[in-house]
Write a protein that holds these residues in place. Structure first.
Motif: not given
Lengths: 410, 234
Positions: B9-11, B38-39, B44-46, B199-205
């Motif tokens: 979901l949107v974070l 985040l969509a 993204i990186a911190l 990327r393959t699972s579509g998870a937000t990272l």
């Protein structure tokens, strides 16, 4: 949720401390268990040994000493009473059987006890396991633990009161007091009685008297056993009386007391001894209980410290999604398992310890103690395990309350 | 029990601030994020020096730290306002966490470590869960699921940790310096693995890192300096 993999991992991670904790708790609990089991075994063994002695009669002296010397064959000199009482009691209609017991000599450290052939078999209650009963002077029946073979010949020595016995060995004291020229031949062996009589050498009471130059209780000295003739009887240290009825036992006791003699039911004396032993046991049990509490608290401190040292490990679990209940459950189970295992290991160790003490007691006194774990000990251990499980809530609560973010960085 | 397969979901973080007492008891602001969104599926990186607030930011996102001001939201869920037990359950079902020092349970096997997050909610694990864990272990490049984690090399341990983070098919993967304890070559392989999985699972990272090679491979970057977060255009 399933905390078991983490509990197992935790116990593995601290196996040194875990083993030590179990050992310490087991040791502390074992002492309490052993005291209880030992005392109970001592009671039942001593009561069993006294079963064959319904009423004891002796010269006026210490009742306890009369019981200890007659029932448990403690080597002490008893004052003699007039032998005429023996035929008098034998003809008393309230008496089913009566037997004299005479002490004084030793062979290889085994006490030599003079009595009648009837009392050797405890008036028919016991059967010899080997050979036959004595039928003439110069014959002897030995207890189950006496290391003498049937047919072996022995010479008695004059015993010394309070002497420490080395069973199966003739010491210098014994050698110096030999009754030269007196010989007995072993003709039979008694079954195991579980009492100090297992180490006695039983001979006709007439032989004891004759060895000491006191005649033999009969006008015609060719036979042994009842009937005895009053005018030929020397003094006797103790008489065992088997009354026909319980009320007659009380009558006999009171009549004998009126005659100025000592008459006791060994059971009575034992009850008062048990009271003293019981008081000592109570003190020991309280002391060992306090001891247990101290050990539990010490282990608890260790567990609290361990939880503190592992706060990061548990914070990681939280970060991975474990609830605080899961973490608290892991800590509680680990601590409860340790404390309970210790308590139950203590039950086993106490049983083994009580057995070891029983072997020492048997070696020292000849009393066979049958150690059993009673409801009392199981309840004690169950209570300790419960107490431990409750104490384990403390480190669990600490783990439950600890904030994750701070622990994660520590 | 089994993995929840929650959808990304949107974070969003809004006006988030975290205060701590310093050694003299005075409050200091250790994190100050005006806000970012985040969509679903963003990577993204911190970045920023140690102590700049990256880890705290990750903890706020994961619902481990509750901010003193502002909110962290996952779709419509205001994570930072959930009760602790609800946050634990949300994190269990949504987040896969990867740490700098792996933090495996050394006394357990690789397989048991990977299965651990499933134990938090279930008593018995089905054969399917075990098969999935074994596939994941194989997938991250390890051959022996029965080996004790404590005996593995650092690179192998981080691979187990990644499999552990993925066992519940998380919609949000958080990695705190995942390559900092590894040599360059192992680090690159681990970074590859994390990026590919996300990327393959579509998870937000979200990856907090110093590793410039890793930072360069992410779509967006938020820089931290003395607790203040700012979007950085690479």
């Amino acid at each position: 949720m399933n905390p078991l993999p983490m509990v197992i991992a935790d116990l593995r991670a601290m196996r040194g401390a875990a083993l030590l904790s179990i050992l310490l708790i087991a040791l502390a609990v074992a002492i309490g268990v052993a005291i209880g089991a030992q005392e109970r075994a001592l009671r039942s063994a001593s009561a069993r040994a006294a079963d064959d002695f319904p009423l004891l009669i002796g010269a006026p002296a210490s009742a306890t000493q009369l019981v200890l010397t007659s029932v448990y064959l403690q080597p002490e000199a008893l004052t003699l009473m007039d032998g005429a009482l023996l035929p008098k009691l034998a003809s008393d209609p309230r008496v089913e059987a009566v037997a004299p017991i005479a002490f004084g000599d030793v062979v290889l450290g085994y006490p030599v006890v003079g009595t009648t052939a009837e009392f050797v078999t405890r008036w028919g209650r016991r059967q010899l396991v080997e050979g036959r009963n004595f039928a003439a002077e110069g014959e002897a029946v030995v207890g189950a633990e006496v290391k003498l073979a049937i047919g072996q010949s022995i010479t008695p020595s004059h015993g010394v009161a309070g002497q420490h016995r080395h069973f199966g060995l003739e010491d210098e004291e014994e050698h110096a007091h030999r009754h030269e020229g007196v010989r007995y031949t072993v003709v039979g062996r008694l079954p195991h009685l579980g009492s100090p009589w297992d180490r006695a050498i039983l001979i006709p009471v007439e032989s004891v008297w004759e060895t000491h130059g006191l005649g033999n209780g009969h006008r015609d000295e060719s036979h042994i056993g009842a009937p005895f003739e009053a005018e030929h009887l020397p003094g006797v240290p103790a008489l065992v009386v088997k009354p026909k009825q319980v009320f007659q036992a009380y009558q006999l006791r009171s009549d004998t007391r009126k005659a100025g003699l000592l008459a006791v039911f060994p059971a009575e004396i034992l009850v008062s001894l048990y009271q003293t032993v019981g008081d000592i046991r109570d003190v020991l049990v309280v002391a060992s209980g306090l001891n247990n509490v101290l050990v539990f608290l010490a282990i608890l401190m260790l567990l609290v410290t361990l939880v503190s040292l592992r706060r990061r490990r548990y914070a990681i679990l939280r970060a991975l999604g474990a609830s605080r209940t899961y973490v608290a459950l892991v800590v509680w189970l680990g601590a409860a398992v340790l404390l309970s295992l210790g308590a139950f290991a203590g039950l086993a160790a106490g049983f083994i310890g009580a057995h070891a003490v029983a072997m020492l007691v048997a070696a020292e006194t000849g009393l066979t103690l049958t150690i059993s774990i009673g409801a009392g000990e199981v309840a004690l251990v169950g209570l300790m395990a419960l107490f431990g499980s409750l104490l384990a809530l403390i480190p669990a609560a600490i783990a439950w309350r600890r904030p994750v973010a701070e622990s994660l960085r520590s | 029990m089994a993995s929840s397969h929650s959808q990304p979901l949107v974070l969003s973080l809004r006006d988030v601030a975290v205060d701590r007492a310093d050694t003299n008891g005075r409050p200091i602001r250790i994190l100050d994020v005006a806000g970012f969104t985040l969509a679903p599926g963003d990577c993204i990186a911190l970045s920023g020096p140690s102590g700049a607030g990256k880890s705290t930011c990750l903890e706020v996102v994961a619902g481990i730290t509750v901010p003193d001001h502002g909110v962290a939201m996952w779709g419509e869920i205001v994570v930072s306002k959930l009760a602790e037990s609800r946050r634990d359950a949300w994190r269990r079902d949504t987040v896969g966490f990867i740490f700098q020092d792996f933090h495996l349970v050394g006394e357990l096997s690789a397989l048991q470590n990977v299965l651990l997050p499933l134990r938090f909610s279930g008593w018995r694990l089905g054969g399917e869960a075990r098969r999935r864990a074994c596939r994941l272990i194989e997938h991250v490049g390890l051959t022996d699921p029965g080996r004790r984690a404590g005996l593995m090399s650092r690179g192998e341990q981080q691979r187990v940790a990644i499999a552990r983070a993925l066992i519940r098919s998380p919609a949000l993967i958080l990695a705190d310096e995942p390559t900092a304890s590894l040599d360059a070559e192992t680090g690159a392989a681990v970074a590859d693995l994390i990026l590919t999985e996300a990327r393959t699972s579509g998870a937000t990272l979200i990856v907090a890192s110093h590793d410039t090679a890793l930072l360069a491979r992410l779509d967006r970057r938020i820089g931290f300096a003395a607790g203040v977060a700012r979007e950085v255009r690479p």
